[in-house]
Design a protein around this motif. Structure first.
Motif, short mmCIF file in Angstrom:
data_model
loop_
_atom_site.label_atom_id
_atom_site.label_comp_id
_atom_site.label_asym_id
_atom_site.label_seq_id
_atom_site.Cartn_x
_atom_site.Cartn_y
_atom_site.Cartn_z
N THR A 411 0.82 -1.22 0.00
CA THR A 411 0.00 0.00 0.00
C THR A 411 0.85 1.26 0.00
OG1 THR A 411 -0.08 -0.08 2.40
CG2 THR A 411 -1.98 -0.96 1.23
N VAL A 412 2.04 1.19 0.59
CA VAL A 412 2.79 2.43 0.74
C VAL A 412 4.00 2.52 -0.18
CG1 VAL A 412 2.08 2.79 3.11
CG2 VAL A 412 4.13 1.47 2.65
N ALA A 413 4.21 1.53 -1.03
CA ALA A 413 5.32 1.54 -1.98
C ALA A 413 6.63 2.03 -1.34
CB ALA A 413 4.97 2.44 -3.18
N PRO A 414 7.21 1.24 -0.45
CA PRO A 414 8.44 1.67 0.22
C PRO A 414 9.63 1.76 -0.73
CG PRO A 414 7.80 -0.54 0.92
CD PRO A 414 6.77 -0.09 -0.02
N ARG A 415 10.62 2.56 -0.35
CA ARG A 415 11.83 2.70 -1.17
C ARG A 415 12.74 1.50 -0.97
NH1 ARG A 415 14.39 7.41 -1.79
NH2 ARG A 415 15.98 6.72 -0.35
N VAL A 416 12.73 1.00 0.24
CA VAL A 416 13.52 -0.19 0.56
C VAL A 416 12.58 -1.19 1.22
CG1 VAL A 416 15.43 -1.10 1.92
CG2 VAL A 416 15.57 1.21 0.96
N LEU A 417 12.54 -2.40 0.68
CA LEU A 417 11.65 -3.39 1.27
C LEU A 417 12.47 -4.62 1.67
CD1 LEU A 417 8.80 -3.91 2.09
CD2 LEU A 417 8.24 -4.58 -0.23
N LEU A 418 12.33 -4.99 2.95
CA LEU A 418 13.10 -6.12 3.48
C LEU A 418 12.14 -7.30 3.63
CD1 LEU A 418 14.50 -3.96 6.40
CD2 LEU A 418 15.62 -4.32 4.20
N PHE A 419 12.53 -8.45 3.12
CA PHE A 419 11.69 -9.64 3.23
C PHE A 419 12.40 -10.67 4.10
CE2 PHE A 419 8.39 -8.98 0.07
CZ PHE A 419 8.95 -8.04 -0.79
N ASP A 420 11.78 -11.05 5.20
CA ASP A 420 12.35 -12.10 6.04
C ASP A 420 11.50 -13.35 5.84
OD1 ASP A 420 13.78 -13.51 7.86
OD2 ASP A 420 13.43 -12.18 9.56
N GLU A 421 12.05 -14.33 5.17
CA GLU A 421 11.34 -15.58 4.85
C GLU A 421 9.96 -15.30 4.23
OE1 GLU A 421 12.91 -18.31 5.14
OE2 GLU A 421 14.44 -18.01 6.69
N PRO A 422 9.93 -14.66 3.08
CA PRO A 422 8.64 -14.20 2.53
C PRO A 422 7.73 -15.33 2.08
CG PRO A 422 10.39 -13.86 0.95
CD PRO A 422 11.06 -14.28 2.22
N THR A 423 8.26 -16.50 1.77
CA THR A 423 7.38 -17.54 1.24
C THR A 423 7.22 -18.72 2.19
OG1 THR A 423 9.20 -18.63 0.09
CG2 THR A 423 7.98 -16.96 -1.14
N ARG A 424 7.58 -18.51 3.44
CA ARG A 424 7.40 -19.58 4.42
C ARG A 424 5.91 -19.92 4.52
NH1 ARG A 424 9.91 -18.71 10.14
NH2 ARG A 424 11.75 -19.39 9.00
N GLY A 425 5.57 -21.17 4.31
CA GLY A 425 4.18 -21.60 4.43
C GLY A 425 3.28 -21.19 3.29
N VAL A 426 3.90 -20.69 2.20
CA VAL A 426 3.10 -20.23 1.07
C VAL A 426 3.09 -21.32 0.00
CG1 VAL A 426 3.09 -18.54 -0.80
CG2 VAL A 426 3.51 -17.81 1.54
N ASP A 427 1.94 -21.53 -0.65
CA ASP A 427 1.86 -22.63 -1.62
C ASP A 427 2.63 -22.33 -2.90
OD1 ASP A 427 0.15 -21.44 -3.69
OD2 ASP A 427 -1.45 -21.54 -2.20
N VAL A 428 2.85 -23.37 -3.70
CA VAL A 428 3.71 -23.22 -4.88
C VAL A 428 3.25 -22.13 -5.83
CG1 VAL A 428 4.90 -25.42 -5.05
CG2 VAL A 428 2.51 -25.24 -5.80
N GLY A 429 1.94 -22.08 -6.06
CA GLY A 429 1.43 -21.09 -7.02
C GLY A 429 1.69 -19.68 -6.51
N ALA A 430 1.33 -19.49 -5.24
CA ALA A 430 1.48 -18.16 -4.66
C ALA A 430 2.95 -17.79 -4.51
CB ALA A 430 0.80 -18.12 -3.30
N LYS A 431 3.77 -18.78 -4.28
CA LYS A 431 5.19 -18.55 -4.16
C LYS A 431 5.72 -17.92 -5.45
CE LYS A 431 8.74 -21.36 -2.06
NZ LYS A 431 8.87 -22.65 -1.39
N ALA A 432 5.36 -18.52 -6.55
CA ALA A 432 5.77 -17.97 -7.84
C ALA A 432 5.25 -16.55 -7.98
CB ALA A 432 5.24 -18.85 -8.97
N ALA A 433 4.02 -16.33 -7.53
CA ALA A 433 3.44 -14.99 -7.64
C ALA A 433 4.21 -14.00 -6.78
CB ALA A 433 1.97 -15.02 -7.21
N ILE A 434 4.62 -14.43 -5.59
CA ILE A 434 5.38 -13.52 -4.72
C ILE A 434 6.74 -13.23 -5.34
CG2 ILE A 434 6.56 -13.38 -2.49
CD1 ILE A 434 4.11 -14.75 -1.26
#
Ligand code: ATP
Ligand code: MG
Lengths: 497, 321
Positions: A411-434
């Motif tokens: 929503t806020v379009a940050p200048r720097v975005l940090l992802f800590d384990e962004p796809t943990r527990g996310v399914d294969v399809g959504a993982k690709a989307a992320i």
């Protein structure tokens, strides 16, 4: 690839048979007509997209939810569990997907909660401690003991406690709902060995994971659920990964990561660290540029999450320099255009009692962002399914919660975005989307830092990789480095010692 | 030195006892400076006065640890004092029956509290407030002043001493030790902490959480019942306002929280509560000796409670990060 659900190997003894299970929550149907069986000594994987109903099915088996229709048979007798303790007594042990421990209590108290041994009517703490120690030894876990408080343990150690807790039940059926989500590589190996031992003892293991490699490593049979319905049950040896993915997602999915930026290092510098440090980090030099994705690798406890939290201002740097600003608090971090998708979404990422919509707008509101990005658009971008804005987040499946955390920052379009384990527990399809989304954000000028314990993901996504060891930078690797190269740097001192 | 102070405050139980000693010392100095003396007799008086509150607060600790709370104790105390005094009707031979009936009534009230909270899923605050109002209605309807008569034998409970120690204080100590033992050494105690810590985790682990909460409430009400008996023996009769005049509902909750038990449940214990009760009582005595006006007294008590909880919150806040 015929459906073998109704005829497991003839010689094996069927210990679990769930037939025609259906369940609705608040009038919304989440399971219908599910059949699932398991035989002694079998590992039976259950796979499907986020929200497919895997956890709900397991909670029915564990007596947490009662089915609206269908029957559960254990060892040939039909059972209707009204309370989890009844399932436990019937020999069902479960490792829940969500954190299921009491932080203020000791490891032993947690392991034996509800089944405390007594001597002459009094709690037998000595027996509890001894039994817990024994189980920890079996798991080769010596970094903590039965008397330690759970709140003082790391996420991975807590996961070990959950496993010990399930093992301490004298079970015929052990359910593991994404047990590896918080584990490091070598701990996953331990879990494998443990599962093999359970198998050898004739215990049936129901195994849920989004990591298909684990499914193929471990499972004898695989059951696929989709949108609350049973798609197929197949022998693991009879399918390929691609076929399984197609059954889960309903379409073909390419196994590739989105292409890297053509000229990654050309973007303007968004953030520079010079000799930055705090209690857990020391002498960090790092530069993040617009348009690039920088991967952070390291073992558990190497300071990966601490680095993200320090940059974000949650556990600020106390030494060295960070330009353009060194945030001393989260507020300053957010104001400086830095976002963090946290590892522990329940505790740090979401207001569980609020609906999806308010959670998605959490950051935007906190910094008084006016531009109301349409929430429905955001939810489509992160592929929340079903995209119900009014549902309270606590009722979402684990993977869907992760998607809401992502939406929050978009929503806020940050200048720097940090992802800590962004796809943990996310399914294969959504993982690709992320993954696509991360690359898209980078291409539109966001500087991205990503932490992932899944090396293929880290290597596939990163334009370059920083390896941490003991809170310091152990080295840098270019795009496309091998897993071996990363591990060699991450574990160098262990090899030397 | 500062390290030691931090370590001291880091454990609420120790902190409350440290505060208790400090208050005693400062109070003694102030009273001496004022020209008075603070004698053994005063200390005994403190125990005498704190016994009733102490017993209620020990029960309240159970309810709060289980993630609940009980606002009905004050009216229950009044009710029990009347039931007991009327049943005794001045006859020593009726004492046993009266005690049994009084405790039976208490247990029943606790059962109602627990069942309303767990089965009807009414928040403890509202559930026990509702029960309190019901009891008040009954009291208002049936009594408009003291009633019943307590035989002299039973009055011993309130006034006699063994050596320098009042029997009431011994009773309080017995209740406290009993509950402490229950919490520390039994399955039930372990589960009280679990349910208060996180009901859902407890349930998924196989704890029948409803039973634990109900049992905690029955025990809490029984403690209030014992306090009611004690007060009846002091008054020589039952009185419809004895519980509310003493402010046993909020005061007991304050003492529990002052003793370091988390209002949200799952953390704390009886030892802290005993310290909290004593601290409040010592403050009271010192102020009485100094003849401070009661307005100022209340202000100081309020400040002490808020400051204590703020200190504990800092501790847990730091730990969590
Ligand atoms: N207690 C509940 N109340 C309402 N809806 C619920 C509840 N529990 C689950 N649901 C819904 O049921 C559906 C299935 O959820 P479930 O947790 O079983 O999915 P899952 O397959 O385990 O997904 P994931 O892979 O993300 O863990 C989801 O749409 C979820 O929102
Ligand atoms: Mg799930």
């Amino acid at each position: 690839m015929e459906d073998i659900n109704q005829k497991p190997a003839e010689s094996a003894q069927v210990i679990l048979r769930m037939t025609g299970i259906g369940k609705s929550f608040l009038g919304i149907r989440v399971l219908r007509g599910i059949d699932l069986s398991a035989t002694a000594g079998e590992v039976h994987a259950v796979v499907g997209e986020n929200g497919a109903g895997k956890s709900t099915l397991m909670k029915i088996l564990a007596g947490v939810h009662q089915p609206d229709e269908g029957t559960v048979e254990i060892g040939g007798t039909t059972r209707a569990f009204a309370h989890p303790v009844e399932a436990q007594r019937a020999g069902v042990a479960i490792i829940y997907q969500e954190f299921n421990l009491l932080p203020e209590r000791s490891v032993a108290d947690n392991v034996f909660l509800g089944r405390e041994p007594t001597r002459r009517g009094l709690l037998d703490r000595a027996a509890m401690d001894a039994a817990t120690s024994r189980l920890l030894d079996e798991l080769d876990e010596h970094s903590f003991g039965p008397r330690d408080l759970v709140k003082d343990l790391s996420v991975a150690q807590q996961q070990v406690v959950e496993i010990v807790k399930a093992l301490s039940v004298d079970a015929r059926i052990v359910v593991m709902d994404e047990p590896t989500a918080a584990l490091a590589e070598h701990e996953v190996d331990l879990l494998y060995r443990l599962i093999r031992r359970l198998q050898a003892r004739g215990i049936a293991v129901l195994y849920i994971s989004h990591r298909l490699r684990e499914v193929f490593d471990l499972a004898d049979r695989v059951t696929v659920l989709k949108d609350g319905a049973h798609v197929a049950t197949v022998a693991a040896g009879d399918v390929t990964v691609a076929e399984l993915v197609k059954m889960m997602v309903g379409r073909e999915l390419d196994a590739y990561f989105p292409p890297r930026a053509a000229e990654p290092a050309a973007g303007e510098v968004r953030l520079t660290l010079a000799q930055a440090g705090n209690a857990k980090l020391d002498g960090i030099d790092l530069e993040l540029r617009a348009g690039e994705i920088v991967g952070v690798a390291g073992l558990q406890g190497s300071g990966r999450s601490s680095l993200a939290k320090a940059i974000f201002g949650a556990e600020p740097f106390t030494r060295g320099e960070m330009t353009p600003v060194r945030p001393a608090s989260v507020r300053e971090g957010v104001a400086a255009g830095i976002g963090l998708v946290t590892e522990d979404r329940k505790a740090e990422g979401l207001a569980l009692n609020q609906p999806v919509r308010d959670n998605a707008l959490l950051v935007a509101r906190a910094i008084g962002h006016r531009s109301r990005a349409a929430v429905s658009d955001l939810l489509r971008r992160v592929q929340l399914s079903p995209p119900r804005e009014e549902t309270e987040v606590k009722y979402l499946s684990g993977g869907n919660q992760q998607k809401v955390v992502l939406a929050k920052w978009l929503t806020v379009a940050p200048r720097v975005l940090l992802f800590d384990e962004p796809t943990r527990g996310v399914d294969v399809g959504a993982k690709a989307a992320i993954h696509d989304l991360m690359r898209e954000l980078a291409d539109s000028g966001t500087a991205i830092l990503v932490i992932s314990s899944e090396l293929p993901e880290l290597i596939g996504m990163s334009d370059r990789i920083v390896v941490l060891r003991d809170g310091r930078v152990a080295g840098h690797l270019p795009a496309g480095a091998t897993e071996e190269a990363v591990m060699a740097l991450a574990a160098a001192d262990e090899a030397a010692a | 030195m500062t390290g030691r102070v931090v370590a001291l405050v880091a454990n609420p139980t120790r902190a409350v006892y440290a505060a208790l000693l400090a208050t005693l010392a400062i109070g003694w100095a102030l009273v001496a400076f004022d020209g008075g003396t603070f004698t053994l007799n005063d200390l005994v008086g403190i125990q005498q006065r704190s016994a009733a509150l102490g017993i209620v607060a020990v029960g309240q600790t159970l309810a709060i640890l289980a993630g609940s709370l009980d606002l009905s104790v004050a009216y229950l105390i009044s009710l029990v004092s009347l039931v007991a005094a009327e049943t005794m009707a001045g006859q020593s031979s009726n004492i046993l029956t009266a005690v049994v009936v009084a405790l039976g009534v208490s247990a029943l009230v606790g059962l109602v509290n627990g069942v309303v909270i767990t089965k009807l899923k009414v928040h403890a605050f509202i559930a026990t407030l509702g029960v309190a109002l019901v009891i008040r209605g009954v009291l208002d309807h049936l009594y408009d002043g003291p009633a019943g008569r307590v035989p002299v034998d039973f009055q011993q409970l309130g006034y006699s001493r063994i050596g320098p120690v009042p029997v009431a204080a011994i009773l309080w100590a017995a209740v406290a030790v009993g509950v402490w033992f229950l919490l520390r050494r039994t399955r039930f105690g372990n589960r009280v902490y679990a349910v208060g810590g996180d009901v859902e985790v407890a349930r998924l682990s196989g704890v029948r959480t409803d039973r634990v909460v109900i049992a905690a409430h029955v025990l809490c009400s029984l403690c209030a019942g014992v306090a009611g008996l004690l007060l009846a023996s002091r008054l020589g009769a039952g009185a419809p306002t004895v519980g509310t005049d003493g402010g046993y509902d909020l005061e007991s909750i304050a003492a529990v929280v002052l003793g370091g038990t988390a209002l949200a449940g799952g953390r704390g214990g009886v030892a802290g509560t005993v310290g909290g009760v004593l601290l409040l009582a010592v403050l009271d005595s010192v102020f009485n000796q100094l003849e401070v006006n009661s307005f100022f007294k209340d202000v100081v008590r309020g400040v002490v409670i808020v400051v204590a909880v703020a200190v504990y919150a800092r501790r847990t806040g730091r730990r969590a990060s």
